[in-house]
Design a protein around this motif. Sequence first.
Motif, mmCIF file in Angstrom:
data_model
loop_
_atom_site.group_PDB
_atom_site.id
_atom_site.type_symbol
_atom_site.label_atom_id
_atom_site.label_comp_id
_atom_site.label_asym_id
_atom_site.label_seq_id
_atom_site.Cartn_x
_atom_site.Cartn_y
_atom_site.Cartn_z
ATOM 1 N N PRO A 121 -4.553 1.728 109.428
ATOM 2 C CA PRO A 121 -3.469 2.456 110.108
ATOM 3 C C PRO A 121 -3.573 2.444 111.628
ATOM 4 O O PRO A 121 -4.666 2.445 112.206
ATOM 5 C CB PRO A 121 -3.618 3.879 109.558
ATOM 6 C CG PRO A 121 -4.266 3.704 108.227
ATOM 7 C CD PRO A 121 -5.217 2.555 108.406
ATOM 8 N N LYS A 122 -2.411 2.460 112.246
ATOM 9 C CA LYS A 122 -2.313 2.514 113.701
ATOM 10 C C LYS A 122 -2.170 3.975 114.125
ATOM 11 O O LYS A 122 -1.305 4.690 113.619
ATOM 12 C CB LYS A 122 -1.101 1.706 114.163
ATOM 13 C CG LYS A 122 -0.895 1.700 115.667
ATOM 14 C CD LYS A 122 0.348 0.899 116.042
ATOM 15 C CE LYS A 122 0.589 0.934 117.546
ATOM 16 N NZ LYS A 122 1.833 0.208 117.918
ATOM 17 N N LEU A 123 -3.015 4.404 115.066
ATOM 18 C CA LEU A 123 -2.968 5.796 115.512
ATOM 19 C C LEU A 123 -1.878 6.005 116.560
ATOM 20 O O LEU A 123 -1.473 5.080 117.262
ATOM 21 C CB LEU A 123 -4.324 6.217 116.081
ATOM 22 C CG LEU A 123 -5.524 6.138 115.131
ATOM 23 C CD1 LEU A 123 -6.742 6.778 115.769
ATOM 24 C CD2 LEU A 123 -5.218 6.797 113.787
ATOM 25 N N ASP A 124 -1.426 7.239 116.640
ATOM 26 C CA ASP A 124 -0.373 7.618 117.584
ATOM 27 C C ASP A 124 -0.966 7.703 118.991
ATOM 28 O O ASP A 124 -1.867 8.495 119.245
ATOM 29 C CB ASP A 124 0.197 8.979 117.159
ATOM 30 C CG ASP A 124 1.374 9.410 118.020
ATOM 31 O OD1 ASP A 124 1.695 8.701 118.996
ATOM 32 O OD2 ASP A 124 1.959 10.458 117.725
ATOM 33 N N GLN A 125 -0.435 6.891 119.892
ATOM 34 C CA GLN A 125 -0.924 6.893 121.276
ATOM 35 C C GLN A 125 0.157 7.317 122.270
ATOM 36 O O GLN A 125 -0.071 7.300 123.478
ATOM 37 C CB GLN A 125 -1.427 5.486 121.649
ATOM 38 C CG GLN A 125 -2.576 5.010 120.765
ATOM 39 C CD GLN A 125 -2.981 3.583 121.041
ATOM 40 O OE1 GLN A 125 -2.213 2.797 121.597
ATOM 41 N NE2 GLN A 125 -4.200 3.218 120.667
ATOM 42 N N LYS A 126 1.306 7.762 121.752
ATOM 43 C CA LYS A 126 2.422 8.063 122.650
ATOM 44 C C LYS A 126 2.892 9.509 122.594
ATOM 45 O O LYS A 126 3.740 9.911 123.378
ATOM 46 C CB LYS A 126 3.609 7.151 122.317
ATOM 47 C CG LYS A 126 3.329 5.677 122.506
ATOM 48 C CD LYS A 126 4.534 4.835 122.130
ATOM 49 C CE LYS A 126 4.248 3.353 122.300
ATOM 50 N NZ LYS A 126 5.420 2.510 121.919
ATOM 51 N N SER A 127 2.354 10.283 121.672
ATOM 52 C CA SER A 127 2.855 11.647 121.500
ATOM 53 C C SER A 127 2.319 12.551 122.593
ATOM 54 O O SER A 127 1.704 12.121 123.571
ATOM 55 C CB SER A 127 2.435 12.182 120.121
ATOM 56 O OG SER A 127 1.035 12.399 120.097
ATOM 57 N N LYS A 161 -1.208 12.005 123.974
ATOM 58 C CA LYS A 161 -1.439 10.867 124.885
ATOM 59 C C LYS A 161 -2.905 10.410 124.877
ATOM 60 O O LYS A 161 -3.566 10.334 125.904
ATOM 61 C CB LYS A 161 -0.990 11.240 126.311
ATOM 62 C CG LYS A 161 0.524 11.390 126.424
ATOM 63 C CD LYS A 161 0.938 11.726 127.842
ATOM 64 C CE LYS A 161 2.449 11.660 127.989
ATOM 65 N NZ LYS A 161 3.173 12.567 127.105
ATOM 66 N N ASP A 162 -3.382 10.105 123.677
ATOM 67 C CA ASP A 162 -4.744 9.617 123.511
ATOM 68 C C ASP A 162 -4.674 8.140 123.169
ATOM 69 O O ASP A 162 -4.033 7.749 122.195
ATOM 70 C CB ASP A 162 -5.439 10.403 122.391
ATOM 71 C CG ASP A 162 -6.925 10.101 122.306
ATOM 72 O OD1 ASP A 162 -7.301 8.927 122.481
ATOM 73 O OD2 ASP A 162 -7.703 11.036 122.062
ATOM 74 N N SER A 191 -12.131 12.544 128.117
ATOM 75 C CA SER A 191 -10.814 12.017 128.516
ATOM 76 C C SER A 191 -9.930 11.688 127.316
ATOM 77 O O SER A 191 -8.812 11.179 127.488
ATOM 78 C CB SER A 191 -10.996 10.754 129.371
ATOM 79 O OG SER A 191 -11.694 11.053 130.560
ATOM 80 N N PHE A 192 -10.431 11.977 126.112
ATOM 81 C CA PHE A 192 -9.701 11.638 124.890
ATOM 82 C C PHE A 192 -9.594 12.876 123.999
ATOM 83 O O PHE A 192 -10.596 13.328 123.442
ATOM 84 C CB PHE A 192 -10.406 10.504 124.147
ATOM 85 C CG PHE A 192 -10.646 9.280 124.994
ATOM 86 C CD1 PHE A 192 -9.669 8.308 125.113
ATOM 87 C CD2 PHE A 192 -11.842 9.117 125.679
ATOM 88 C CE1 PHE A 192 -9.873 7.183 125.891
ATOM 89 C CE2 PHE A 192 -12.068 7.997 126.462
ATOM 90 C CZ PHE A 192 -11.083 7.024 126.579
ATOM 91 N N SER A 193 -8.395 13.403 123.862
ATOM 92 C CA SER A 193 -8.199 14.652 123.120
ATOM 93 C C SER A 193 -8.638 14.531 121.662
ATOM 94 O O SER A 193 -9.222 15.465 121.104
ATOM 95 C CB SER A 193 -6.732 15.084 123.190
ATOM 96 O OG SER A 193 -5.889 14.104 122.615
ATOM 97 N N SER A 194 -8.395 13.364 121.046
ATOM 98 C CA SER A 194 -8.758 13.197 119.632
ATOM 99 C C SER A 194 -10.268 13.157 119.447
ATOM 100 O O SER A 194 -10.787 13.691 118.460
ATOM 101 C CB SER A 194 -8.132 11.919 119.065
ATOM 102 O OG SER A 194 -6.733 12.064 118.940
#
Length: 598
Positions: free
Chosen positions: A171-177, A180-181, A415-418
């Motif tokens: 799966p491709k993770l969401d990087q645009k919501s 912004k991660d 720097s990465f919320s996830s």
Amino acid sequence: MGVQRRRTHNQHHHSNHNRIQKLLKWIIPVISSVSAVVLLFLLLLSASSVPDDSNHSHHQRLLHQQLHRQFINTTTTATSLNNNVMEEIISNVFRVPESGGSSSHDLWGSKSAKFYYGCSNASVKFTRAEVNTQPNRYLMIATSGGLNQQRTGITDAVVAARILNATLVVPKLDQKSFWKDSSNFTEIFDVEWFIRSLSKDVKIIKQVPKKGGKVMAPYTMRVPRKCNVKCYLSRVLPVLLKKHVVQLTKFDYRLANKLDTDLQKLRCRVNYHALKFTDPIREMGKKLVQRMRERSRHFIALHLRFEPDMLAFSGCYYGGGDKERADLGAIRKRWKTLHTSNPAKERRHGKCPLTPEEVGLMLRALGFGSDVHIYVASGEVYGGDATLGPLKALFPNYHSKETLASSEELSPFSSFSSRMAAVDFIVCDESDVFVTNNNGNMARILAGRRRYFGHKPTIRPNAKKHSSLFPNRENMTWEAFASKVRLNQKGFMGEPKEVKAGRGEFHENPSTCICEDSEAKERTKSGHSGLTTVGKGSNVGKDIVEPSDDLVSDDEPEWPDMDYGEKLSMPEGKELNLDYNLFFKPEDQPEFEEILSD
């Protein structure tokens, strides 16, 4: 907000003192007046009783001595009365004891938890992936939201691929919501373990194969939320047979909550076994857990979720005056479809997160003393230190990622919320008691995971019942308040069978994957000691079976007293109206669940 919070905090600490001062202002004048009247009476008595003879001076001295003794006695009586009243006042004020409140049960575990265990092995009827997977069927998934919302999408994607007899592309993770991660799957999860551990269930590859030297382009589509097996076979399969590569977008909660037993157990194998964080994330999480254990044998993890966006979305009011209304009102305008807020109504319905102070008071009332160590997983708290001050006063042993680790240690993740959320996830999962102040994705997933792995206590505030209790706490003794809190929290402490099988989101209540060790329970009832250790795959336990999609409607029963963001399902193929469900939205509306998801 900060000024208001400090004012509220000071008022809380000095309210008892003020009440005593007011009572004393009333009592002391009364005592003084009584003393003055008695003294005047005695003076008049002495003047009228003085004889007119040569012994006048002698009689006058005797009378003055008598008057002095009477005055001393009167004053002593008044002082004694004052002391008695003071003792009565002090004994009835709201004072939080150092030890918290009394408790009739073990705070750090459940006696009945030993009779339940996670069980997610496939049945003999569940065919292996090499038999089930059909050629030229490739399913791609684009997840949506924060880390834990994406986790639900990944879990359901594996099941969807199984339903379609397709090969799943990682799966491709969401990087645009909102989050912004830029992290991809391999930077959050151990992809090799993911593929290998599910190899018997679903074939998984890292990318779509090439055809004629070119990568096959996917056909993009979206399925309705809560799409069941029939929905996938009727909507997606025909397209997959024609196009061969299909990508499903915004894949969060796109699979029905109720499925047959083998598919539900596949969900559990994905969520609880296949999705393992990368080594750097796991090492950082374990390091924080170790540092908590060095400080205390037991600790609480609190997912506070008192950030501005959460408060704005809830529509609640916390006493911050015009500044709070302006701050949260501006954020609330992001969601144009939200109805006008009614703070009092939202609070009565239990949709307002407790303040940090209220969470602290709840925990103290449940029996956790001031010496308990607490780890707080949270973003930016609205009001900052002024808001957190009362919680820290109730629990001085207050910790977070930032207090336990140096900035250098956190730099690969900060720097990465996830990735930061993943570190918090590990600490919360390993805690002895997990407390959630919301019903978001992280809270639900952790609640389900903790049920699966031994029913470790998970406390969810009964905000609906507490809504009338907390504002009136100053009008009762601590003992009365603590008793009411414990009564309100029955059914919200994470005990086994606290929620009926099939109720709520499956990720929160994976009842199909919880087995009961009935033999051990019978031995305990019979007085025999020594429980057999039961683990995954044992034949001793009995499955707690959830009804299949063929036997019940896809309409999901409402979880009683759910917090804001409660999830209710609609009939197949229909989207949820925002007024009907604040978590799900029509597809053409701006994303808001992304902000609330974790």
